[in-house]
Design a protein around this motif. Structure first.
Motif, PDB file in Angstrom:
ATOM      1  N   TYR A 199      42.985  41.476  41.771  1.00 17.44           N
ATOM      2  CA  TYR A 199      42.596  40.521  40.744  1.00 17.44           C
ATOM      3  C   TYR A 199      41.091  40.298  40.780  1.00 17.44           C
ATOM      4  O   TYR A 199      40.520  40.090  41.851  1.00 17.44           O
ATOM      5  CB  TYR A 199      43.305  39.177  40.959  1.00 17.44           C
ATOM      6  N   VAL A 231      40.600  36.360  33.836  1.00 20.57           N
ATOM      7  CA  VAL A 231      41.375  36.919  34.938  1.00 20.57           C
ATOM      8  C   VAL A 231      41.835  38.337  34.587  1.00 20.57           C
ATOM      9  O   VAL A 231      42.439  38.566  33.529  1.00 20.57           O
ATOM     10  CB  VAL A 231      42.602  36.028  35.253  1.00 20.57           C
ATOM     11  N   LYS A 280      43.847  41.841  36.147  1.00 19.23           N
ATOM     12  CA  LYS A 280      44.696  42.444  37.181  1.00 19.23           C
ATOM     13  C   LYS A 280      44.594  43.951  37.003  1.00 19.23           C
ATOM     14  O   LYS A 280      44.859  44.471  35.912  1.00 19.23           O
ATOM     15  CB  LYS A 280      46.148  41.998  37.038  1.00 19.23           C
ATOM     16  N   ILE A 294      47.444  32.988  39.461  1.00 18.05           N
ATOM     17  CA  ILE A 294      47.205  33.932  40.554  1.00 18.05           C
ATOM     18  C   ILE A 294      46.881  33.225  41.871  1.00 18.05           C
ATOM     19  O   ILE A 294      46.747  33.863  42.895  1.00 18.05           O
ATOM     20  CB  ILE A 294      46.091  34.944  40.220  1.00 18.05           C
TER      21      ILE A 294
END
Length: 126
Positions: free
Chosen positions: A83, A108, A110, A125
């Motif tokens: 992340y 964010v 991933k 997260i």
């Protein structure tokens, strides 16, 4: 000769002037009148517009190309992936030149793909 010296002595104060330095801070002409001279507020408004137009799944490098350099960056590896969180200034209240995380919107990612932005995405997260 005395008259010439007298005229030179009397006119010297009249001929001296002052120099005024004006800086436009790299801003294009007309910018200040259109945006009330608050460059940081204008930039943050643009940041908010750009963030709002992002699509989930957007590539990390693609997003970075649309925004200014992040104010903060974090990287976390968990079992299910890597992340990245970048923080972009969007809500500063003062032009003190200091940006804190609470004045930023977190984005964010991933595994290099955008999965959300804002505090709710960040909380998922943590």
């Amino acid at each position: 000769m005395k008259k010439l010296l007298l005229v030179a002595a009397l006119s010297a104060p009249l001929l001296s002037g002052c120099i005024v330095a004006v800086s436009d801070d790299g801003v294009e002409p007309g910018w200040a009148s259109n945006h009330n001279g608050n460059r940081w507020q204008y930039q943050q408004e643009e940041n908010r517009k750009t963030i709002a137009s992002l699509d989930l799944g957007a590539d990390y490098n693609q997003v970075l190309g649309q925004l200014p350099t992040p104010d903060f960056t974090e990287l976390v590896k968990k079992d299910e992936g890597v992340y990245k969180v970048i923080y972009i200034a969007t809500n500063s209240k003062h032009s003190d030149g200091k940006v804190t995380k609470d004045e930023c919107t977190p984005l964010v990612f991933k595994d290099e793909k955008l999965i959300g932005f804002g505090q709710s995405a960040l909380l998922q997260i943590l």
